[in-house]
Design a protein around this motif. Sequence first.
Motif, PDB file in Angstrom:
ATOM      1  N   ARG A 199      68.093  65.779  19.704  1.00 18.95           N
ATOM      2  CA  ARG A 199      68.327  66.612  19.162  1.00 18.95           C
ATOM      3  C   ARG A 199      68.283  66.064  17.611  1.00 18.95           C
ATOM      4  O   ARG A 199      68.133  66.237  17.317  1.00 18.95           O
ATOM      5  N   ARG A 200      68.971  64.692  17.183  1.00 25.35           N
ATOM      6  CA  ARG A 200      68.704  63.596  15.574  1.00 25.35           C
ATOM      7  C   ARG A 200      67.177  63.649  15.436  1.00 25.35           C
ATOM      8  O   ARG A 200      66.896  63.693  13.817  1.00 25.35           O
ATOM      9  N   LEU A 201      66.232  64.130  16.162  1.00 25.83           N
ATOM     10  CA  LEU A 201      64.446  63.586  16.380  1.00 25.83           C
ATOM     11  C   LEU A 201      64.634  64.635  15.354  1.00 25.83           C
ATOM     12  O   LEU A 201      63.594  64.746  14.269  1.00 25.83           O
ATOM     13  N   VAL A 202      63.960  65.852  16.386  1.00 28.28           N
ATOM     14  CA  VAL A 202      63.840  66.937  15.577  1.00 28.28           C
ATOM     15  C   VAL A 202      64.438  68.046  14.898  1.00 28.28           C
ATOM     16  O   VAL A 202      65.751  68.116  15.466  1.00 28.28           O
ATOM     17  N   PRO A 203      64.630  69.182  14.437  1.00 30.90           N
ATOM     18  CA  PRO A 203      65.079  69.976  14.230  1.00 30.90           C
ATOM     19  C   PRO A 203      65.375  71.487  15.318  1.00 30.90           C
ATOM     20  O   PRO A 203      64.279  71.284  16.082  1.00 30.90           O
ATOM     21  N   ASP A 204      65.966  72.637  15.416  1.00 25.61           N
ATOM     22  CA  ASP A 204      66.118  73.486  16.076  1.00 25.61           C
ATOM     23  C   ASP A 204      65.007  74.224  15.382  1.00 25.61           C
ATOM     24  O   ASP A 204      65.461  74.720  14.713  1.00 25.61           O
ATOM     25  N   ARG A 205      64.047  74.890  16.159  1.00 24.04           N
ATOM     26  CA  ARG A 205      63.199  76.228  15.788  1.00 24.04           C
ATOM     27  C   ARG A 205      64.090  76.863  15.436  1.00 24.04           C
ATOM     28  O   ARG A 205      63.894  77.534  13.989  1.00 24.04           O
ATOM     29  N   LEU A 206      65.640  77.729  16.277  1.00 21.53           N
ATOM     30  CA  LEU A 206      65.921  78.932  16.043  1.00 21.53           C
ATOM     31  C   LEU A 206      66.494  78.027  14.703  1.00 21.53           C
ATOM     32  O   LEU A 206      67.046  79.181  14.181  1.00 21.53           O
ATOM     33  N   ASP A 207      67.388  77.023  14.187  1.00 19.55           N
ATOM     34  CA  ASP A 207      67.931  77.291  13.330  1.00 19.55           C
ATOM     35  C   ASP A 207      66.789  77.565  11.969  1.00 19.55           C
ATOM     36  O   ASP A 207      67.354  77.431  11.126  1.00 19.55           O
ATOM     37  N   ILE A 208      65.692  77.200  12.236  1.00 18.58           N
ATOM     38  CA  ILE A 208      64.757  76.731  11.288  1.00 18.58           C
ATOM     39  C   ILE A 208      64.244  78.167  11.401  1.00 18.58           C
ATOM     40  O   ILE A 208      64.555  77.940   9.778  1.00 18.58           O
ATOM     41  N   LEU A 209      64.187  79.126  12.164  1.00 14.60           N
ATOM     42  CA  LEU A 209      63.774  80.543  12.230  1.00 14.60           C
ATOM     43  C   LEU A 209      64.842  81.177  11.009  1.00 14.60           C
ATOM     44  O   LEU A 209      64.728  81.697   9.734  1.00 14.60           O
ATOM     45  N   ASN A 210      66.036  80.724  11.188  1.00 17.21           N
ATOM     46  CA  ASN A 210      67.042  81.667  10.496  1.00 17.21           C
ATOM     47  C   ASN A 210      67.183  80.743   9.643  1.00 17.21           C
ATOM     48  O   ASN A 210      67.749  81.967   8.372  1.00 17.21           O
ATOM     49  N   GLN A 211      67.149  80.083   8.991  1.00 15.84           N
ATOM     50  CA  GLN A 211      67.139  79.346   7.882  1.00 15.84           C
ATOM     51  C   GLN A 211      66.091  80.085   6.762  1.00 15.84           C
ATOM     52  O   GLN A 211      66.239  80.755   5.775  1.00 15.84           O
ATOM     53  N   VAL A 212      65.202  79.637   7.788  1.00 12.21           N
ATOM     54  CA  VAL A 212      63.524  80.954   6.682  1.00 12.21           C
ATOM     55  C   VAL A 212      64.110  82.321   6.536  1.00 12.21           C
ATOM     56  O   VAL A 212      64.349  82.964   5.318  1.00 12.21           O
ATOM     57  N   ALA A 213      64.470  82.545   7.178  1.00 11.35           N
ATOM     58  CA  ALA A 213      65.425  84.500   7.700  1.00 11.35           C
ATOM     59  C   ALA A 213      66.276  84.352   5.720  1.00 11.35           C
ATOM     60  O   ALA A 213      66.443  84.816   4.568  1.00 11.35           O
TER      61      ALA A 213
END
Length: 394
Positions: A254-268
Motif C-alpha cells: 500500500r505504501r509502494l503504489v497509490p490506489d488507482r481509484l483514489d487517483i481517478l477520484n483525484q483526477v475527477a
Amino acid sequence: MGNEAITVSEFNALINQTMSFAYPEVVVEGEVSSYKVSHDKWVFFDLKDKDSVVGCFMTIYNLKSEIQDGMLIRVKAVPQLTKWGKFSLTIREIELAGEGSVKKSFEILKAKLAKEGLFASSRKRPLPEFPANVLLITSKQAAAYNDFLSIINDRWSGLTIDHIQVQVQGSVALSQIADAIAYANNLESSYDAVVLIRGGGSAEDLQVFNTEEVVRAVYGSVVPILVAIGHEDDVCLAELAADLRAATPSDAARRLVPDRLDILNQVAMLRVGITLAVESEVISSRASVEKFYHSIEARISNIRYELGLRFAQSSSAVEQLLKTSNYQLDSYRKLLGSLDPRAILARGYSIARVNGRVIRSARDYKMGDNIVLQLHQGQIIMSGNKIGNNNDQK
C-alpha cells in the motif's frame, strides 16, 4: 606396557582425526562467559551450562551478531584438541538462543549503528510516487510474497516487479539478502525502488534482519529501499535503516503504489476544479471585457461630443470669417470699382493718347500728332486740322 608409544603431537592428531570423523560438526547451546576480542581479529569466549564449560574460538568475520557475557547462544562448530592440550570449539556460525539474548544483541547493535548515523531521518529519501520498475527481495514460498503481489495488483497496474529468491532466516540468508541489494544497485539496473519483506515469526526467526551485515546493506542501497519485516509490533534494525518502513508486507504494498481509484477520484476532482476555474476566469474576463467596452463607449461618446462642439465652434468661426471676408471683398470691389477708368469715363471724362501714350500735359502734344480721345463710348481721332470719329470700343 606392551603397546607401541606415540608422540603427543601424534596423539593430538589422532584425537582430532577421530573427532572429525565422529563429529565433523556439532551444534552446542550454552551461556557466553569470558567474552573478549583480540586485535580486532580473533574472538575468544567460554560456553557454559550449570555443570560444564568449553572454550570457543572464532574469527571476527564470522561474528554476525553482537554477543556479550550472559547471553544464551547456539553455535555450529568443529571440536578440536589444540597443540597446547586444550579442548575447544572452532566456531563457524553463531545463532542467538532465547528472547533475552536476542533482545540484548538487538540493543547493543542498535546503539552502535545509531551512533554512526545509520538510522538518521535526515538521510532518508522519498520513494517515487509512481514507480515503474521494482525489485522484490523475499522468499517465494512465504505468504508475504503472495500478499504483497495481490495487493499491488488490486491497487495499481503496469508495474514491472522483478523477484530475487532469498532465504529469510538462518545464516545463509545474510549473504543472499546483501547480494540481492547489491544487484539492485548495479549500474546496469534501472530500478525505481527495492522492497525487502518477510512475514511474522519469532524473535529468533527475524534475527537475520537485525544483523550488522544486512542492516549495512540496506543503509548502503543507492536505490530507495522499503523494508517490512514481521507483524506490526515487530521492529527490526533493517527497517530503521531503510528509507521507508512498513508495518507489514501488505502495508508495504500500500505504501509502494497509490490506489488507482483514489487517483481517478483525484483526477475527477481536478477536472471539476479546472472546469470551475476556467468558467470563473471566463466570467471574470467577460466582465472585464464588458467593463472595457462600456469604458470605450463612454470615451467614444465624449470624443464625439467634443468633436461636435469643436465642429460647431469651428463652423461658427468659419461663417464669421466668411462674413468678414465677404464684407471686405465687397469693400475692395467697391473701391476697385471707383478706381475703374471706365467708371471715370462714364462720368464724362476722356483720356487723350498720342502714339498710344496717355498725355497728361499740353507739353506732351506736338503739332501734327494724332490725338485719340477715349470716351465712355467710342473714340475720337484728331489729326492736324482733320478730326476723325472712331466709335469702336476698346
